[in-house]
Motif scaffolding. Structure first.
Motif, mmCIF file in Angstrom:
data_model
loop_
_atom_site.group_PDB
_atom_site.id
_atom_site.type_symbol
_atom_site.label_atom_id
_atom_site.label_comp_id
_atom_site.label_asym_id
_atom_site.label_seq_id
_atom_site.Cartn_x
_atom_site.Cartn_y
_atom_site.Cartn_z
ATOM 1 N N ALA A 54 66.134 50.376 -26.453
ATOM 2 C CA ALA A 54 67.405 51.093 -26.260
ATOM 3 C C ALA A 54 67.219 52.311 -25.355
ATOM 4 N N ILE A 55 66.143 53.067 -25.574
ATOM 5 C CA ILE A 55 65.885 54.251 -24.756
ATOM 6 C C ILE A 55 65.694 53.859 -23.297
ATOM 7 N N LEU A 56 64.902 52.837 -23.063
ATOM 8 C CA LEU A 56 64.601 52.431 -21.693
ATOM 9 C C LEU A 56 65.808 51.808 -21.007
ATOM 10 N N ALA A 57 66.676 51.170 -21.765
ATOM 11 C CA ALA A 57 67.916 50.658 -21.173
ATOM 12 C C ALA A 57 68.744 51.829 -20.644
ATOM 13 N N GLY A 58 68.771 52.931 -21.403
ATOM 14 C CA GLY A 58 69.487 54.118 -20.950
ATOM 15 C C GLY A 58 68.849 54.776 -19.750
ATOM 16 N N GLN A 59 67.530 54.709 -19.668
ATOM 17 C CA GLN A 59 66.815 55.314 -18.544
ATOM 18 C C GLN A 59 66.853 54.431 -17.299
ATOM 19 N N ASN A 60 67.308 53.202 -17.460
ATOM 20 C CA ASN A 60 67.358 52.259 -16.342
ATOM 21 C C ASN A 60 68.743 51.645 -16.204
ATOM 22 N N PRO A 61 69.749 52.473 -15.880
ATOM 23 C CA PRO A 61 71.108 51.945 -15.722
ATOM 24 C C PRO A 61 71.174 50.945 -14.568
ATOM 25 N N GLY A 89 57.851 58.095 -13.733
ATOM 26 C CA GLY A 89 56.745 57.180 -13.475
ATOM 27 C C GLY A 89 55.613 57.292 -14.470
ATOM 28 N N THR A 90 55.730 58.206 -15.436
ATOM 29 C CA THR A 90 54.689 58.396 -16.443
ATOM 30 C C THR A 90 54.939 57.464 -17.625
ATOM 31 N N GLY A 101 44.329 40.028 -11.074
ATOM 32 C CA GLY A 101 43.463 41.074 -10.549
ATOM 33 C C GLY A 101 44.168 42.367 -10.200
ATOM 34 N N ILE A 102 45.445 42.495 -10.554
ATOM 35 C CA ILE A 102 46.218 43.683 -10.199
ATOM 36 C C ILE A 102 46.776 44.327 -11.472
ATOM 37 N N LEU A 103 46.576 45.623 -11.599
ATOM 38 C CA LEU A 103 47.131 46.378 -12.720
ATOM 39 C C LEU A 103 48.436 47.021 -12.272
ATOM 40 N N THR A 104 49.525 46.669 -12.955
ATOM 41 C CA THR A 104 50.844 47.205 -12.627
ATOM 42 C C THR A 104 51.316 48.088 -13.772
ATOM 43 N N THR A 105 51.391 49.380 -13.517
ATOM 44 C CA THR A 105 51.815 50.325 -14.546
ATOM 45 C C THR A 105 53.325 50.303 -14.689
ATOM 46 N N SER A 106 53.784 50.262 -15.937
ATOM 47 C CA SER A 106 55.221 50.285 -16.198
ATOM 48 C C SER A 106 55.532 51.344 -17.251
ATOM 49 N N ALA A 107 56.672 51.216 -17.899
ATOM 50 C CA ALA A 107 57.192 52.270 -18.769
ATOM 51 C C ALA A 107 56.370 52.483 -20.035
ATOM 52 N N ASN A 162 68.406 48.332 -5.630
ATOM 53 C CA ASN A 162 67.139 48.085 -4.927
ATOM 54 C C ASN A 162 65.931 48.688 -5.643
ATOM 55 N N GLN A 163 66.123 49.210 -6.837
ATOM 56 C CA GLN A 163 64.995 49.782 -7.577
ATOM 57 C C GLN A 163 64.139 48.667 -8.156
ATOM 58 N N THR A 164 62.851 48.713 -7.888
ATOM 59 C CA THR A 164 61.948 47.634 -8.314
ATOM 60 C C THR A 164 61.032 48.037 -9.459
ATOM 61 N N THR A 165 60.838 49.328 -9.669
ATOM 62 C CA THR A 165 59.951 49.805 -10.726
ATOM 63 C C THR A 165 60.781 50.489 -11.810
ATOM 64 N N PRO A 166 60.650 50.057 -13.068
ATOM 65 C CA PRO A 166 61.448 50.669 -14.128
ATOM 66 C C PRO A 166 61.084 52.134 -14.355
ATOM 67 N N ASN A 167 62.071 52.922 -14.721
ATOM 68 C CA ASN A 167 61.810 54.281 -15.170
ATOM 69 C C ASN A 167 61.209 54.242 -16.568
ATOM 70 N N GLY A 168 60.366 55.227 -16.858
ATOM 71 C CA GLY A 168 59.840 55.363 -18.202
ATOM 72 C C GLY A 168 60.768 56.199 -19.063
ATOM 73 N N VAL A 169 60.265 56.665 -20.191
ATOM 74 C CA VAL A 169 61.109 57.405 -21.135
ATOM 75 C C VAL A 169 61.374 58.837 -20.687
ATOM 76 N N TRP A 170 60.591 59.346 -19.725
ATOM 77 C CA TRP A 170 60.673 60.761 -19.369
ATOM 78 C C TRP A 170 61.588 60.978 -18.180
ATOM 79 N N ASP A 171 62.655 61.730 -18.390
ATOM 80 C CA ASP A 171 63.568 62.054 -17.306
ATOM 81 C C ASP A 171 62.892 62.931 -16.268
ATOM 82 N N THR A 172 61.981 63.813 -16.691
ATOM 83 C CA THR A 172 61.298 64.718 -15.770
ATOM 84 C C THR A 172 60.139 64.058 -15.033
ATOM 85 N N SER A 173 59.705 62.895 -15.488
ATOM 86 C CA SER A 173 58.564 62.205 -14.870
ATOM 87 C C SER A 173 58.707 60.711 -15.139
#
Length: 311
Positions: free
Chosen positions: A114-121, A141-142, A180-186, A128-139
């Motif tokens: 639910a939190i991440l749905a709100g952070q990713n309207p 990508g963290t 072989g690729i590490l993809t960081t997400s929320a 065109n956004q390809t990388t999801p936002n995390g829980v932090w509004d101030t950061s």
């Protein structure tokens, strides 16, 4: 006669409409807040003004409000002890502490979803956004680190944990190692406790990682080459590995142990955490925290989140 805030707001609104307002900035703030103006709302403000911090919420489920309390202090890592019983993952410190409604899904997976749905309207601005936002509004990508401390049989429990994470996985919210690729997400999920090393090593793709033994990262008997793709985190029992209580000065040998373990982890791109650090006396706790931070530890293991967040 003292005017109510509502009446003052109404008068101010009329004055603004008719061009007669001599409003101060405070008056304007009152007006806008009382009017519930859409100008003051934006989709990702759930963690507005909260700065993420490298603090681990030890036994997070003990808190009056799990997960959310940690987020309110900017805590970047939370921990859930999970027990498999009749196909359901319950959360608690021991069997006597389990209840039917306190599950891994209800306390962690669904709230995060639910939190991440709100952070990713999903709208014209995010097409065109390809990388999801995390829980932090101030950061955004963290990632939030979620430690899953398996208390029941690891091999039997792991498939149920992986299944429970599917709602987050399907939305692309989980940090993943594939091809072989590490993809960081929320959310970065790290298994600890009875989480089984070999089945986790075999995961492809892997979105459930392994909390490596901080004091054994180069131990050949484990038959494992630890790196960030398997273990973004390595932990150890502070009392066993270091032993300094925070009272009196730390010895050269004790500090050498701390720095050796941290340097071993960092050389592999892995972050270091010491758990079971002293909680009392408070000054001793603080001195241990300061020593660990000075020596380069990445996560501050804490029970008192408010104190850690202000440290």
């Amino acid at each position: 006669m003292v005017l109510s805030t509502v009446l003052k707001t109404a008068i101010l609104a009329l004055a603004i409409v008719y061009g007669e307002a001599k409003a101060t900035v405070d008056d304007q703030i009152v007006f806008l807040e009382s009017s519930n103006s859409s100008l003051l709302r934006y989709p990702t403000q759930f963690t507005q003004n909260i700065v993420p911090k490298s603090i681990h919420s030890h036994n997070d489920y003990w808190r009056d409000v799990p997960l959310l309390t940690a987020l309110s202090y900017g805590v970047g890592s939370v921990e859930a002890d999970v027990w498999l019983d009749n196909g359901t993952l319950f959360v608690g410190h021991e069997p006597a502490a389990l209840t039917p409604n306190r599950t891994f899904a209800s306390l962690y997976v669904q709230p995060l979803l639910a939190i991440l749905a709100g952070q990713n309207p999903r709208n014209a601005f995010t097409t065109n956004q390809t990388t999801p936002n995390g829980v932090w509004d101030t950061s955004s990508g963290t990632p939030l680190q979620l430690l899953v401390d398996i208390k029941t049989d690891g091999a039997a429990t792991l498939p149920f944990v992986l299944k429970a994470l599917e709602p987050l996985r399907s939305e692309g919210y989980l940090t993943t190692y594939a091809n072989g690729i590490l993809t960081t997400s929320a959310v970065t999920v790290v298994g600890t406790g009875n989480s089984p090393l070999e089945p986790i090593k075999a995961l492809e793709p892997r979105d459930y990682f392994y909390d490596a033994p901080l004091t054994q990262l180069t131990d050949p008997s484990l038959n494992t080459t630890f790196d960030v793709n398997l273990s973004p985190l390595a932990s150890t029992d502070y009392e066993t590995a270091v032993g300094w209580t925070g009272i009196g000065g730390i010895s050269d040998a004790q500090r050498a142990n701390v720095t050796k373990f941290i340097n071993d982890a960092h050389s592999l791109g892995i972050k270091a955490r010491f758990w079971d650090t002293p909680g009392w006396p408070i000054q001793a706790r603080n001195d241990v925290w300061q020593e660990l931070l000075n020596d380069g530890a990445d996560w501050l293991n804490a029970d008192d989140l408010e104190a850690a967040s202000q440290f």
